[in-house]
Enzyme design. Sequence first.
Site, mmCIF file in Angstrom:
data_model
loop_
_atom_site.group_PDB
_atom_site.id
_atom_site.type_symbol
_atom_site.label_atom_id
_atom_site.label_comp_id
_atom_site.label_asym_id
_atom_site.label_seq_id
_atom_site.Cartn_x
_atom_site.Cartn_y
_atom_site.Cartn_z
ATOM 1 N N GLN A 86 -25.865 17.552 -17.037
ATOM 2 C CA GLN A 86 -24.412 17.668 -17.049
ATOM 3 C C GLN A 86 -23.827 17.550 -18.463
ATOM 4 O OE1 GLN A 86 -23.875 14.762 -13.333
ATOM 5 N NE2 GLN A 86 -21.944 15.575 -14.060
ATOM 6 N N HIS A 87 -22.569 17.949 -18.569
ATOM 7 C CA HIS A 87 -21.660 17.641 -19.691
ATOM 8 C C HIS A 87 -21.912 18.354 -21.024
ATOM 9 C CE1 HIS A 87 -20.360 14.270 -17.227
ATOM 10 N NE2 HIS A 87 -21.551 13.686 -17.317
ATOM 11 N N ASP A 146 -27.120 18.542 -12.553
ATOM 12 C CA ASP A 146 -28.373 18.066 -11.947
ATOM 13 C C ASP A 146 -28.160 16.998 -10.877
ATOM 14 O OD1 ASP A 146 -27.754 16.110 -13.856
ATOM 15 O OD2 ASP A 146 -29.684 16.225 -14.882
HETATM 16 O O1 LIG Z 1 -24.680 12.595 -17.898
HETATM 17 C C1 LIG Z 1 -25.254 12.496 -16.821
HETATM 18 C C2 LIG Z 1 -24.500 12.223 -15.580
HETATM 19 O O2 LIG Z 1 -23.127 12.075 -15.763
HETATM 20 C C3 LIG Z 1 -26.743 12.645 -16.789
HETATM 21 O O3 LIG Z 1 -27.275 12.273 -15.536
HETATM 22 C C4 LIG Z 1 -27.135 14.064 -17.175
HETATM 23 O O4 LIG Z 1 -26.803 14.942 -16.105
HETATM 24 C C5 LIG Z 1 -28.589 14.177 -17.613
HETATM 25 O O5 LIG Z 1 -29.507 14.059 -16.596
HETATM 26 P P1 LIG Z 1 -31.099 13.942 -16.733
HETATM 27 O O6 LIG Z 1 -31.552 14.952 -17.709
HETATM 28 O O7 LIG Z 1 -31.425 12.537 -17.085
HETATM 29 O O8 LIG Z 1 -31.586 14.269 -15.335
#
Ligand SMILES: O=C(CO)[C@@H](O)[C@H](O)COP(=O)(O)O
Length: 474
Positions: A78-79, A231
């Site tokens: 995300q983000h 994700d």
């Molecule tokens: O920033 C967040 C949720 O807000 C994280 O959960 C990212 O989405 C990264 O996820 P992973 O790569 O650790 O699965």
Amino acid sequence: MTHGPVVIGVDSSTQATKAVAVAVETGEVLGQGHAPHTVSTGAGRESDPGEWWRAFGTAVEATGHADRAAAVSVGGQQHGLVTLDAAAEPVRPALLWNDVRSAPQAEELTRRLGADAWARRAGSVPTAAFTVAKWAWLRENEPDAADRVAGVRLPHDYLTERLTSTAVTDRGDASGTGWWTPDGYDEELLRDLGLDPAALPRVVPAGEAAGEVRDGTPLRPGTAVAAGTGDNMAAALGLGLPPGVPVLSLGTSGTVHAVTRGRPADPSGTVAGFADAGTDWLPLACTLNCTLAVDRLAALLGLDREAVEPGGSAVVLPFLDGERTPNLPLASGLLHGLRHDTTAGQLLQAAYDGAVHSLLTALDDVLRAGGESAEPAGELLLIGGGARGEAWRRTVLRLSGRPVRVPRAREPVALGAAAQAAGLLTGESPYDVARRWRTADGPLLEPVARDDSALERIAGTLARARELLTGPTG
Ligand SMILES: O=C(CO)[C@@H](O)[C@H](O)COP(=O)(O)O
Ligand SMILES: Nc1ncnc2c1ncn2[C@@H]1O[C@H](COP(=O)(O)OP(=O)(O)O)[C@@H](O)[C@H]1O
């Protein structure tokens, strides 16, 4: 042997791309692929979107079904801020969710609009992770680059666009930007940020296709492409998650989340009020320091990651990358309570405890923020790479006091993307597809008495160490 129609689901996460090819009818995983990503170290956290695309190709080809999949979908970290120029080429490497350089911008944005207004409009008070703070950082620190930006994308949008040549996103991942509202993009905020709404992708409604695969990709031209999502939203789809059941995910990030029918809005900023990839909500709390931080501590101690020992009085706050929950972006790791008889194994256990404590502390807030009851004895689903480790499982059991289910399905994010792709073909909701595939089945670990003294020791250290954790190191 024929399996009927096959779909491909992709998880483009921080450390790697993982792909699964799944039989739509049975949910059987017919093939898998994996390809690593490079993440910069030092002050920031950046990755080259071009590398994600190459990793996508490698992982999808490795499933052995790239040339026969009937639909595909991409879930992604995300983000992250992906900036494209007028030719749709990245202006610079993507700024990732765990890059805390944007903490001052998040603070300033919160001050300007007020935490209550952020929670009401965007569903979340922005932290350094949010795309809005990264965009503000770019404008302040690299104005020439910001001036060349014609398109702003999230990581999963970028990959969907490389597949389809269309600029699209979904409500789940869009809700982690800071400029998405249930009524569309917040144009007043975008004006303030100097970001043209035309630079943003169209939000594809749940259940609709994003487009079709174009020529010249690893997949067959004309293959249906679903909208994809963030994700964590994809993991919820992939588990067929019923409302109110909490999930703990132990990966690069640690997250605790649940699907809820009520829209969350937490002005304290602990809980992000995300949308799910359907028509519900996904309140979530996220830590920056999870499996990587604990593995690093194990390496420093010269121990295998399973070589934990019980007992002792040590507390480790494993905030090696700064922290988001609690919101301490400038923090570094902290060790307290060391004695002559403290063993290396106890220190490692304390690192696991510190990482899990942050997530469990936010668990009740997550459920309450979405209007679900915070049932203290309710089952917890444990996913992510860490869920495969015995020490992680035992720590979650001991500090939660809850029964813990570990789904056998290895890649819930990629499976969620696959379920979304399958839903395009069958007309089912992706949650129903995953339930039919029985993806959440797995052993249920019996609860043990909660170790309240360990939780209190960590909370006490955290409270007393505030000054050390809020200022820069050194
Ligand atoms: O920033 C967040 C949720 O807000 C994280 O959960 C990212 O989405 C990264 O996820 P992973 O790569 O650790 O699965
Ligand atoms: N058997 C295992 N035991 C404990 N931890 C594991 C195991 N396998 C993988 N991991 C951890 O899982 C992490 C990757 O988790 P994953 O959820 O795949 O990450 P991502 O956040 O990139 O999606 C690695 O950092 C590693 O520490």
